[in-house]
Write a protein that holds these residues in place. Structure first.
Motif, PDB file in Angstrom:
ATOM      1  N   GLY A   8      -0.634  -1.101  -8.708  1.00  0.00           N
ATOM      2  CA  GLY A   8      -1.406  -1.967  -7.818  1.00  0.00           C
ATOM      3  C   GLY A   8      -1.897  -1.209  -6.600  1.00  0.00           C
ATOM      4  N   PHE A  10      -1.783  -2.791  -3.376  1.00  0.00           N
ATOM      5  CA  PHE A  10      -0.847  -3.228  -2.327  1.00  0.00           C
ATOM      6  C   PHE A  10      -1.423  -2.997  -0.931  1.00  0.00           C
ATOM      7  CE2 PHE A  10       1.604  -2.019  -6.122  1.00  0.00           C
ATOM      8  CZ  PHE A  10       2.188  -3.244  -6.407  1.00  0.00           C
ATOM      9  N   ASP A  11      -2.712  -3.325  -0.788  1.00  0.00           N
ATOM     10  CA  ASP A  11      -3.363  -3.178   0.521  1.00  0.00           C
ATOM     11  C   ASP A  11      -3.089  -4.435   1.349  1.00  0.00           C
ATOM     12  OD1 ASP A  11      -4.968  -2.059   2.495  1.00  0.00           O
ATOM     13  OD2 ASP A  11      -6.823  -2.921   1.671  1.00  0.00           O
ATOM     14  N   HIS A  14       1.348  -8.268   1.414  1.00  0.00           N
ATOM     15  CA  HIS A  14       1.640  -9.697   1.626  1.00  0.00           C
ATOM     16  C   HIS A  14       2.744 -10.186   0.696  1.00  0.00           C
ATOM     17  CE1 HIS A  14      -0.591 -10.626  -2.030  1.00  0.00           C
ATOM     18  NE2 HIS A  14      -1.653  -9.992  -1.567  1.00  0.00           N
ATOM     19  N   GLY A  16       2.853 -12.089  -1.880  1.00  0.00           N
ATOM     20  CA  GLY A  16       2.594 -12.021  -3.324  1.00  0.00           C
ATOM     21  C   GLY A  16       3.002 -10.653  -3.877  1.00  0.00           C
ATOM     22  N   ILE A  20       6.070 -10.051  -6.715  1.00  0.00           N
ATOM     23  CA  ILE A  20       5.926  -9.423  -8.041  1.00  0.00           C
ATOM     24  C   ILE A  20       6.845  -8.209  -8.170  1.00  0.00           C
ATOM     25  CG2 ILE A  20       3.927  -7.905  -7.635  1.00  0.00           C
ATOM     26  CD1 ILE A  20       3.020  -9.004 -10.516  1.00  0.00           C
ATOM     27  N   LYS A  45     -14.292  -0.664  -6.379  1.00  0.00           N
ATOM     28  CA  LYS A  45     -14.789  -1.789  -5.566  1.00  0.00           C
ATOM     29  C   LYS A  45     -15.872  -1.407  -4.548  1.00  0.00           C
ATOM     30  CE  LYS A  45     -10.337  -4.225  -5.641  1.00  0.00           C
ATOM     31  NZ  LYS A  45      -9.228  -4.762  -4.841  1.00  0.00           N
ATOM     32  N   GLY A  93       0.441  -8.517 -13.009  1.00  0.00           N
ATOM     33  CA  GLY A  93       0.213  -9.917 -12.660  1.00  0.00           C
ATOM     34  C   GLY A  93      -0.657 -10.569 -13.730  1.00  0.00           C
ATOM     35  N   ASP A  95      -3.260 -12.110 -13.591  1.00  0.00           N
ATOM     36  CA  ASP A  95      -4.717 -11.948 -13.455  1.00  0.00           C
ATOM     37  C   ASP A  95      -5.202 -10.873 -14.444  1.00  0.00           C
ATOM     38  OD1 ASP A  95      -3.034 -10.481 -11.653  1.00  0.00           O
ATOM     39  OD2 ASP A  95      -4.752  -9.783 -10.505  1.00  0.00           O
ATOM     40  N   VAL A 118      -2.550 -16.572  -2.182  1.00  0.00           N
ATOM     41  CA  VAL A 118      -2.578 -15.420  -1.282  1.00  0.00           C
ATOM     42  C   VAL A 118      -3.142 -14.214  -2.024  1.00  0.00           C
ATOM     43  CG1 VAL A 118      -0.145 -14.812  -1.755  1.00  0.00           C
ATOM     44  CG2 VAL A 118      -1.223 -14.001   0.325  1.00  0.00           C
TER      45      VAL A 118
HETATM   46  N1  CTP Z   1      -0.137 -10.187  -7.024  1.00  0.00           N
HETATM   47  C1  CTP Z   1       0.594 -11.361  -7.245  1.00  0.00           C
HETATM   48  N2  CTP Z   1       0.323 -12.490  -6.517  1.00  0.00           N
HETATM   49  C2  CTP Z   1      -0.669 -12.482  -5.595  1.00  0.00           C
HETATM   50  C3  CTP Z   1      -1.415 -11.296  -5.350  1.00  0.00           C
HETATM   51  C4  CTP Z   1      -1.128 -10.152  -6.093  1.00  0.00           C
HETATM   52  O1  CTP Z   1       1.493 -11.395  -8.097  1.00  0.00           O
HETATM   53  N3  CTP Z   1      -0.927 -13.592  -4.927  1.00  0.00           N
HETATM   54  C5  CTP Z   1       0.146  -9.002  -7.837  1.00  0.00           C
HETATM   55  C6  CTP Z   1      -1.044  -8.569  -8.691  1.00  0.00           C
HETATM   56  O2  CTP Z   1      -1.100  -9.361  -9.865  1.00  0.00           O
HETATM   57  C7  CTP Z   1      -0.716  -7.131  -8.981  1.00  0.00           C
HETATM   58  C8  CTP Z   1       0.043  -6.673  -7.708  1.00  0.00           C
HETATM   59  O3  CTP Z   1       0.418  -7.887  -7.016  1.00  0.00           O
HETATM   60  O4  CTP Z   1       0.149  -7.029 -10.096  1.00  0.00           O
HETATM   61  C9  CTP Z   1      -0.839  -5.818  -6.807  1.00  0.00           C
HETATM   62  O5  CTP Z   1      -2.023  -6.551  -6.575  1.00  0.00           O
HETATM   63  P1  CTP Z   1      -3.232  -6.076  -5.687  1.00  0.00           P
HETATM   64  O6  CTP Z   1      -4.462  -6.071  -6.500  1.00  0.00           O
HETATM   65  O7  CTP Z   1      -2.876  -4.861  -4.945  1.00  0.00           O
HETATM   66  O8  CTP Z   1      -3.277  -7.302  -4.627  1.00  0.00           O
HETATM   67  P2  CTP Z   1      -4.253  -8.541  -4.455  1.00  0.00           P
HETATM   68  O9  CTP Z   1      -3.708  -9.318  -3.317  1.00  0.00           O
HETATM   69  O10 CTP Z   1      -4.445  -9.257  -5.770  1.00  0.00           O
HETATM   70  O11 CTP Z   1      -5.586  -7.828  -3.989  1.00  0.00           O
HETATM   71  P3  CTP Z   1      -7.112  -8.245  -4.188  1.00  0.00           P
HETATM   72  O12 CTP Z   1      -7.284  -9.588  -3.547  1.00  0.00           O
HETATM   73  O13 CTP Z   1      -7.858  -7.156  -3.475  1.00  0.00           O
HETATM   74  O14 CTP Z   1      -7.344  -8.257  -5.692  1.00  0.00           O
END
Ligand code: CTP
Length: 132
Positions: A8, A10-11, A14, A16, A20, A45, A93, A95, A118
């Protein structure tokens, strides 16, 4: 002994992300995390992450659930990384559901439910709209 691997950006770290990583670590004995490089994010991106890769790595590496971190330099190298770290389980995740099934020949592939409401993109949008 089971090794779990996940990837990931992890920027703007947060809850979430913590969730995970915590749940991924509970699936095995060792959790290895591939943190994507700034360049990889730019190529995906067309924008750089808010936090630089060294800081994102430091944050992820500082969590008690995480045993080892490395830089993910290319999306095409996932198979190579899974084999290199001898991972038994790949966690992503949901997604990404179905998108990593091609690795089922070398490890178990588990998709965990995302934490609702989030995301890094949403946090960046909220912060930038405050500037207006
Ligand atoms: N993840 C999660 N729940 C969230 C956000 C992220 O479980 N609400 C998980 C993603 O599925 C991934 C990992 O955290 O396996 C890293 O996700 P990343 O893409 O770095 O974070 P996002 O918050 O999803 O970033 P973006 O909005 O830029 O896609």
């Amino acid at each position: 002994m089971k090794t779990v691997i996940t990837f990931g950006t992890f920027d703007v770290f947060h809850v979430g992300h913590v969730n995970i990583l915590q749940r991924a670590s509970a699936l095995g004995d060792t959790l290895i995390v591939g943190v994507s490089t700034d360049e990889l994010n730019f190529s995906k991106k067309q924008r750089y992450p808010v936090y630089k890769q060294r800081d994102r790595m430091k944050i992820v590496n500082g969590l008690r659930y995480v045993n080892y971190c490395f830089y993910e330099e290319s999306l095409e190298k996932k198979r190579e990384y899974i084999l290199k770290y001898d991972a038994d389980i790949l966690v992503m995740g949901d997604d990404w559901k179905g998108r990593f099934d091609e690795f089922k020949d070398i490890c178990e592939v588990v998709y965990l439910e995302r934490t609702p409401s989030v995301s890094t993109t949403q946090i960046i949008e909220i912060i930038s709209s405050d500037d207006d």
